[in-house]
Scaffold this active site. Structure first.
Site, PDB file in Angstrom:
ATOM      1  N   LYS A 188       0.843  -1.214   0.000  1.00 45.82           N
ATOM      2  CA  LYS A 188       0.000   0.000   0.000  1.00 45.82           C
ATOM      3  C   LYS A 188       0.869   1.251   0.000  1.00 45.82           C
ATOM      4  O   LYS A 188       0.478   2.300  -0.516  1.00 45.82           O
ATOM      5  CB  LYS A 188      -0.981  -0.024   1.163  1.00 45.82           C
ATOM      6  CG  LYS A 188      -0.383   0.084   2.566  1.00 45.82           C
ATOM      7  CD  LYS A 188      -0.236   1.505   3.038  1.00 45.82           C
ATOM      8  CE  LYS A 188       0.420   1.572   4.403  1.00 45.82           C
ATOM      9  NZ  LYS A 188       0.706   2.984   4.806  1.00 45.82           N
ATOM     10  N   THR A 245      -4.221   5.477   3.275  1.00 43.45           N
ATOM     11  CA  THR A 245      -2.921   6.011   2.857  1.00 43.45           C
ATOM     12  C   THR A 245      -2.980   6.666   1.479  1.00 43.45           C
ATOM     13  O   THR A 245      -2.231   7.598   1.207  1.00 43.45           O
ATOM     14  CB  THR A 245      -1.870   4.881   2.871  1.00 43.45           C
ATOM     15  OG1 THR A 245      -1.971   4.148   4.089  1.00 43.45           O
ATOM     16  CG2 THR A 245      -0.463   5.437   2.768  1.00 43.45           C
TER      17      THR A 245
HETATM   18  O1  LIG Z   1       2.666   7.924   6.448  1.00 44.37           O
HETATM   19  P1  LIG Z   1       2.638   6.581   5.767  1.00 44.37           P
HETATM   20  O2  LIG Z   1       2.388   6.667   4.302  1.00 44.37           O
HETATM   21  O3  LIG Z   1       3.859   5.756   6.142  1.00 44.37           O
HETATM   22  O4  LIG Z   1       1.353   5.790   6.344  1.00 44.37           O
HETATM   23  C1  LIG Z   1       1.274   5.638   7.733  1.00 44.37           C
HETATM   24  C2  LIG Z   1       0.487   4.379   8.031  1.00 44.37           C
HETATM   25  O5  LIG Z   1       1.114   3.240   7.462  1.00 44.37           O
HETATM   26  C3  LIG Z   1      -0.943   4.462   7.596  1.00 44.37           C
HETATM   27  O6  LIG Z   1      -1.608   3.252   7.896  1.00 44.37           O
END
Ligand SMILES: O=P(O)(O)OC[C@H](O)CO
Ligand SMILES: NC(=O)c1ccc[n+]([C@@H]2O[C@H](COP(=O)([O-])OP(=O)(O)OC[C@H]3O[C@@H](n4cnc5c(N)ncnc54)[C@H](O)[C@@H]3O)[C@@H](O)[C@H]2O)c1
Length: 330
Positions: A188, A245
């Site tokens: 993701k 995300t």
């Molecule tokens: O800031 P990111 O893109 O690393 O996302 C944070 C968390 O994984 C969201 O679930």
């Protein structure tokens, strides 16, 4: 499980320390940086990695890994590319049978290993779990309602961990599909970079929704080729985390993609950041893993081409749009 050791005092380790305190646990938080220890113990704020979020005064930060390892359960929250080194240091310090919860979202570039594979190699006799899902650290730290997947092969360990960490605002849903939870959390981040690029190029919400949908198909294809269950990808660690995300510039990965889409060079973007965007490192690992599994992941391949092979953003978008159409489920 009264004593929780949290290894890694970035935003997420700090937020999980707060979640564990809200669940009534005693928490020791290991930080790599002395200034983080000082800030947390002295000002009750993790100024470098989670500024502006008041922390529970009973969270004890330490630079002594052994102190944090003397716990009933350990949450491993260093970034994915550093998990192997951290588990190697942790090994002689852990009491036999202490469960380790893998909270990093990524795939090890050097070996293509998932976090559970790294843990199996470094901590072969340790019960492990995977915690993943839609979780912006600042929201968890502030006690806003959050739900996560807590995957563990041992149902008893899973239940004890859920009881140790769960509260009114932090709801762990049990699973035994560790691979599915890991693949969802790792891939993701790559797809969030893609969505950020689409947003940065002002290509619209239709395009972003199409990318999320086709990206979920890529996650499911790769995960199922590794033995994950399809329904896992419709859960919190799959669809839940992907939509979070890919829908907010709170995401470090999406905001990095947004800057790329607006034409900023990757080196410039990274130079201005202290926080980790795991998708930058996971993209290459995902493409290699997909090749080994003979799984087609054009969106992840496009992100890897832009990040690591100098591909032009516009040309890459055009190339994706020119791909032959497939049946919906393919
Ligand atoms: O800031 P990111 O893109 O690393 O996302 C944070 C968390 O994984 C969201 O679930
Ligand atoms: N921040 C979030 O909202 C969030 C939410 C869920 C999961 N995660 C995941 O948690 C993991 C940790 O990310 P984060 O957001 O807490 O980090 P962060 O971006 O807040 O901070 C970076 C962390 O990396 C550590 N670090 C840097 N170089 C290191 C090295 N050489 N060895 C060991 N550690 C090093 C720093 O000490 C710091 O703790 C990542 O896999 C991330 O995807 C983050």
């Amino acid at each position: 499980m009264q004593r929780i050791g949290v290894i890694g005092a970035g935003a997420w380790g700090t937020a999980l320390a707060m979640a564990a305190r809200r669940a009534g646990r005693d928490v020791v938080l290991w930080a790599r940086e002395a200034e983080v220890v000082t800030a947390i113990n002295g000002r009750h704020e993790n100024t470098p990695f989670l500024p502006g979020v008041p922390l529970d005064h009973d969270i004890r930060a330490t630079g002594d890994l052994a102190e944090a390892a003397q716990a009933d359960a350990v949450l491993l929250v260093t970034p994915a590319q550093h998990i192997r080194a951290t588990t190697s240091r942790l090994k002689p310090l852990l009491a036999s049978g202490t469960p380790v919860v893998l909270c990093a979202k990524g795939i090890e570039i050097a070996t293509g290993s998932l976090m559970t594979e790294v843990a199996a190699g470094e901590l072969p006799d340790t019960p492990v779990a995977v915690l993943s899902g839609p979780t912006f650290a600042a929201e968890v730290a502030r006690g806003l309602p959050t739900a996560v997947t807590l995957a563990c092969r041992d149902a008893q360990v899973s239940q004890r961990l859920a009881q140790a960490l769960g509260s009114l605002t932090f709801r762990p849903y049990a699973s035994d599909d560790l691979v599915g939870a890991e693949i969802g959390g790792a891939v993701k981040n790559v797809l969030a970079i893609a969505c950020g690029i689409v947003a940065g190029r002002a290509l619209g919400d239709n395009a972003r929704a199409a990318l999320i949908t086709r990206g979920l198909a890529e996650i499911a294809r790769l995960g199922q080729s590794l033995g994950a269950r399809p329904e896992t990808f419709m859960g919190l660690s799959g669809l839940g985390d992907l939509t979070l995300t890919c829908g907010s510039l709170q995401s470090r990965n999406m905001s990095l993609g947004h800057a790329l889409g607006q034409g900023q060079p990757l080196a410039t973007i990274l130079a201005g950041r202290t926080s980790v965007a795991e998708g930058v490192y996971t993209a290459e690992a995902v493409v290699r893993l997909a090749a080994r599994c003979q799984v087609d992941m054009p969106i992840c391949q496009a992100v890897d081409a832009i990040l690591n092979h100098g591909a032009d953003v516009n040309a890459t978008i055009q190339s994706l749009l020119s791909r032959p159409l497939k049946p919906e489920g393919a």
